[in-house]
Design a protein around this motif. Structure first.
Motif, PDB file in Angstrom:
ATOM      1  N   THR A 164       0.424  -1.049   0.053  1.00  0.00           N
ATOM      2  CA  THR A 164      -0.022   0.178  -0.344  1.00  0.00           C
ATOM      3  C   THR A 164       1.060   0.752  -0.127  1.00  0.00           C
ATOM      4  OG1 THR A 164      -0.034   0.111   2.293  1.00  0.00           O
ATOM      5  CG2 THR A 164      -1.656  -0.979   1.597  1.00  0.00           C
ATOM      6  N   GLU A 165       2.762   1.177   0.483  1.00  0.00           N
ATOM      7  CA  GLU A 165       2.608   2.049   1.070  1.00  0.00           C
ATOM      8  C   GLU A 165       4.216   2.138  -0.087  1.00  0.00           C
ATOM      9  OE1 GLU A 165       2.640   4.913   2.488  1.00  0.00           O
ATOM     10  OE2 GLU A 165       1.020   4.279   4.334  1.00  0.00           O
ATOM     11  N   ASP A 166       4.224   3.877  -1.084  1.00  0.00           N
ATOM     12  CA  ASP A 166       5.544   3.496  -2.219  1.00  0.00           C
ATOM     13  C   ASP A 166       7.015   3.585  -1.483  1.00  0.00           C
ATOM     14  OD1 ASP A 166       6.384   4.475  -4.945  1.00  0.00           O
ATOM     15  OD2 ASP A 166       7.615   6.087  -3.677  1.00  0.00           O
ATOM     16  N   ILE A 167       7.473   2.488  -2.106  1.00  0.00           N
ATOM     17  CA  ILE A 167       9.019   2.537  -1.473  1.00  0.00           C
ATOM     18  C   ILE A 167       9.751   3.439  -1.540  1.00  0.00           C
ATOM     19  CG2 ILE A 167      10.300   1.769  -3.497  1.00  0.00           C
ATOM     20  CD1 ILE A 167      11.780  -0.194  -1.562  1.00  0.00           C
ATOM     21  N   ASN A 168       9.271   4.339  -2.317  1.00  0.00           N
ATOM     22  CA  ASN A 168       9.972   5.775  -2.330  1.00  0.00           C
ATOM     23  C   ASN A 168       9.385   7.330  -1.415  1.00  0.00           C
ATOM     24  OD1 ASN A 168      11.889   5.920  -4.435  1.00  0.00           O
ATOM     25  ND2 ASN A 168       9.557   5.728  -6.154  1.00  0.00           N
ATOM     26  N   TYR A 169       8.241   6.887  -0.895  1.00  0.00           N
ATOM     27  CA  TYR A 169       7.679   7.455   0.152  1.00  0.00           C
ATOM     28  C   TYR A 169       8.359   7.167   1.410  1.00  0.00           C
ATOM     29  CZ  TYR A 169       4.500   8.938   3.892  1.00  0.00           C
ATOM     30  OH  TYR A 169       4.341   9.604   4.603  1.00  0.00           O
ATOM     31  N   LEU A 170       9.067   5.657   1.624  1.00  0.00           N
ATOM     32  CA  LEU A 170       9.198   5.094   2.887  1.00  0.00           C
ATOM     33  C   LEU A 170       9.981   5.704   3.478  1.00  0.00           C
ATOM     34  CD1 LEU A 170       8.107   1.664   2.758  1.00  0.00           C
ATOM     35  CD2 LEU A 170       6.708   3.858   4.301  1.00  0.00           C
ATOM     36  N   ILE A 171      11.591   5.852   2.227  1.00  0.00           N
ATOM     37  CA  ILE A 171      12.668   6.023   2.065  1.00  0.00           C
ATOM     38  C   ILE A 171      12.742   7.860   2.495  1.00  0.00           C
ATOM     39  CG2 ILE A 171      14.758   6.500   0.848  1.00  0.00           C
ATOM     40  CD1 ILE A 171      14.182   3.796  -1.058  1.00  0.00           C
ATOM     41  N   LYS A 172      11.767   8.335   1.943  1.00  0.00           N
ATOM     42  CA  LYS A 172      11.786   9.746   2.295  1.00  0.00           C
ATOM     43  C   LYS A 172      11.800   9.866   3.979  1.00  0.00           C
ATOM     44  CE  LYS A 172      10.190  14.325   0.921  1.00  0.00           C
ATOM     45  NZ  LYS A 172       9.846  14.825  -0.290  1.00  0.00           N
ATOM     46  N   ASN A 173      10.539   9.168   4.279  1.00  0.00           N
ATOM     47  CA  ASN A 173       9.824   9.651   5.912  1.00  0.00           C
ATOM     48  C   ASN A 173      11.153   8.390   6.807  1.00  0.00           C
ATOM     49  OD1 ASN A 173       8.006  11.648   5.029  1.00  0.00           O
ATOM     50  ND2 ASN A 173       7.648  10.346   3.305  1.00  0.00           N
ATOM     51  N   SER A 174      11.929   7.896   6.404  1.00  0.00           N
ATOM     52  CA  SER A 174      12.525   6.705   7.596  1.00  0.00           C
ATOM     53  C   SER A 174      13.771   7.097   8.027  1.00  0.00           C
ATOM     54  CB  SER A 174      12.721   5.781   6.768  1.00  0.00           C
ATOM     55  OG  SER A 174      11.342   5.007   6.319  1.00  0.00           O
ATOM     56  N   THR A 175      14.016   6.451   8.537  1.00  0.00           N
ATOM     57  CA  THR A 175      15.981   6.551   8.994  1.00  0.00           C
ATOM     58  C   THR A 175      16.594   5.828   9.876  1.00  0.00           C
ATOM     59  OG1 THR A 175      15.351   7.231  11.775  1.00  0.00           O
ATOM     60  CG2 THR A 175      14.874   9.322  10.118  1.00  0.00           C
ATOM     61  N   ILE A 216      18.968   2.067  10.275  1.00  0.00           N
ATOM     62  CA  ILE A 216      19.136   1.112   9.348  1.00  0.00           C
ATOM     63  C   ILE A 216      18.034   0.659   8.349  1.00  0.00           C
ATOM     64  CG2 ILE A 216      18.400  -0.414  11.203  1.00  0.00           C
ATOM     65  CD1 ILE A 216      21.159  -1.880  11.127  1.00  0.00           C
ATOM     66  N   TYR A 217      16.889   0.924   8.600  1.00  0.00           N
ATOM     67  CA  TYR A 217      16.053   0.804   8.121  1.00  0.00           C
ATOM     68  C   TYR A 217      15.891   1.513   6.772  1.00  0.00           C
ATOM     69  CZ  TYR A 217      10.892   0.424   7.053  1.00  0.00           C
ATOM     70  OH  TYR A 217       9.259   0.016   6.676  1.00  0.00           O
ATOM     71  N   VAL A 218      16.342   2.439   6.608  1.00  0.00           N
ATOM     72  CA  VAL A 218      16.279   3.118   5.548  1.00  0.00           C
ATOM     73  C   VAL A 218      17.419   3.046   3.896  1.00  0.00           C
ATOM     74  CG1 VAL A 218      17.548   5.282   6.193  1.00  0.00           C
ATOM     75  CG2 VAL A 218      16.125   5.906   4.788  1.00  0.00           C
ATOM     76  N   ASN A 219      18.235   2.728   5.607  1.00  0.00           N
ATOM     77  CA  ASN A 219      19.095   2.046   4.498  1.00  0.00           C
ATOM     78  C   ASN A 219      19.046   0.712   4.091  1.00  0.00           C
ATOM     79  OD1 ASN A 219      21.500   4.073   4.889  1.00  0.00           O
ATOM     80  ND2 ASN A 219      21.830   3.316   6.788  1.00  0.00           N
ATOM     81  N   ILE A 220      18.656  -0.624   4.679  1.00  0.00           N
ATOM     82  CA  ILE A 220      18.337  -1.572   3.882  1.00  0.00           C
ATOM     83  C   ILE A 220      16.872  -1.549   2.973  1.00  0.00           C
ATOM     84  CG2 ILE A 220      16.763  -2.267   5.826  1.00  0.00           C
ATOM     85  CD1 ILE A 220      19.379  -4.764   3.861  1.00  0.00           C
ATOM     86  N   LEU A 221      16.252  -0.208   2.729  1.00  0.00           N
ATOM     87  CA  LEU A 221      14.741   0.771   1.895  1.00  0.00           C
ATOM     88  C   LEU A 221      15.639   0.173   0.742  1.00  0.00           C
ATOM     89  CD1 LEU A 221      12.129   2.050   4.192  1.00  0.00           C
ATOM     90  CD2 LEU A 221      12.704  -0.235   3.246  1.00  0.00           C
ATOM     91  N   LYS A 222      16.949   1.050   1.211  1.00  0.00           N
ATOM     92  CA  LYS A 222      17.751   1.573  -0.275  1.00  0.00           C
ATOM     93  C   LYS A 222      18.354   0.990  -0.863  1.00  0.00           C
ATOM     94  CE  LYS A 222      18.494   6.354   1.928  1.00  0.00           C
ATOM     95  NZ  LYS A 222      19.764   7.016   1.889  1.00  0.00           N
ATOM     96  N   LYS A 223      18.643  -0.332  -0.062  1.00  0.00           N
ATOM     97  CA  LYS A 223      18.675  -1.895  -0.754  1.00  0.00           C
ATOM     98  C   LYS A 223      18.359  -2.051  -1.495  1.00  0.00           C
ATOM     99  CE  LYS A 223      23.458  -1.428   1.956  1.00  0.00           C
ATOM    100  NZ  LYS A 223      24.271  -2.446   3.019  1.00  0.00           N
ATOM    101  N   LEU A 224      17.451  -2.684  -0.999  1.00  0.00           N
ATOM    102  CA  LEU A 224      15.857  -3.220  -1.453  1.00  0.00           C
ATOM    103  C   LEU A 224      15.163  -2.391  -2.511  1.00  0.00           C
ATOM    104  CD1 LEU A 224      13.776  -6.078  -1.151  1.00  0.00           C
ATOM    105  CD2 LEU A 224      12.322  -3.786   0.322  1.00  0.00           C
ATOM    106  N   LYS A 225      15.309  -1.542  -2.805  1.00  0.00           N
ATOM    107  CA  LYS A 225      14.766  -0.931  -4.044  1.00  0.00           C
ATOM    108  C   LYS A 225      15.874  -1.056  -5.283  1.00  0.00           C
ATOM    109  CE  LYS A 225      13.918   4.146  -6.150  1.00  0.00           C
ATOM    110  NZ  LYS A 225      14.009   5.109  -5.594  1.00  0.00           N
TER     111      LYS A 225
END
Length: 237
Positions: free
Chosen positions: A67-78, A80-89
């Protein structure tokens, strides 16, 4: 909390995270299907859970990418979580490109088949392997071996030799570990009729191993005969 995390490759970790954030699988199913580890009904899934918790991925994030866009999550996360989201993207983008290339949907059939995620990985290999095993009905093309952990996506022209042919399904055959090794080392190839063609290194013992073996055709994407000719001339003579 880091007892198990370092046992797995970065790609395995990304598969776990994808299965949880995108596919919404349970810890137990991830541990069983993705990691190939025992996951009993009672208490199973704690290893998958540890991996997820290491990256601050908790129960409220299960299936969030549905339901959530990964780019939105990356922008609004911090953190180790945001780092793994970038790698997942990056991983998802490469995975999608590889699948399109295997199915012949890219213009040139060429994608970047290596991506840096801490270490260089051949991101298309697993995708191609899954496809090849499926079209060969999860059986060796030359024998009755049907155990996935004993089956190889065997390249006709090796992966390292020609980047343009890496994800070409006509450049791959499903072989068991033994037949893959014999093929790779040039003990045999296949002729234009897909019959066994022995290489110069094949002695009497090898000949007996390959005697009466018949190639079982895949449901689609037969091996390219020109590539088989290149294989024989390059590795079997």
């Amino acid at each position: 909390m880091t007892r198990y995390i370092h046992r797995f490759t970065q790609e395995e970790i990304l598969k776990v995270i994808k299965a949880y954030l995108l596919d919404g699988l349970s810890h137990r199913k991830i541990q069983s299907k993705i990691l190939g580890l025992p996951a009993p009904d009672n208490g199973g899934g704690f290893i998958a859970m540890e991996i997820l918790h290491y990256y601050n991925i908790t129960g409220d994030k299960k299936g969030i990418l549905e339901t959530e866009d990964i780019n939105y999550l990356i922008k609004n996360s911090t953190g180790i979580y945001v780092n793994i989201l970038k790698k997942l993207k990056a991983y998802l983008q490469e995975d999608d490109e590889c699948e399109k290339a295997i199915k012949g949907l890219t213009i040139k059939g060429i994608v970047n088949t290596e991506i840096t995620i801490e270490t260089k990985q051949r991101v298309g290999q697993n995708k191609l392997r899954d496809y090849i095993l499926n079209i060969y009905d999860h059986k060796c093309a030359l024998c009755d071996i049907d155990k996935d952990d004993l089956l190889i996506c065997s390249h006709i022209v090796p992966w390292r030799i020609d980047e343009k042919k890496r994800l070409n399904p006509k450049n791959a055959i499903c072989l068991c570990a033994l037949h893959d090794k014999l093929f790779d080392k040039g003990y045999f190839s296949l002729d234009e009729n897909y019959e066994i063609k022995l290489g110069l290194r094949a002695d009497e013992k090898i000949s007996r191993l390959l005697k009466d073996k018949n190639f079982k055709e895949p449901i689609e994407n037969l091996p390219d005969k020109q590539l088989l000719k290149i294989h024989f001339n390059s590795y079997c003579k």
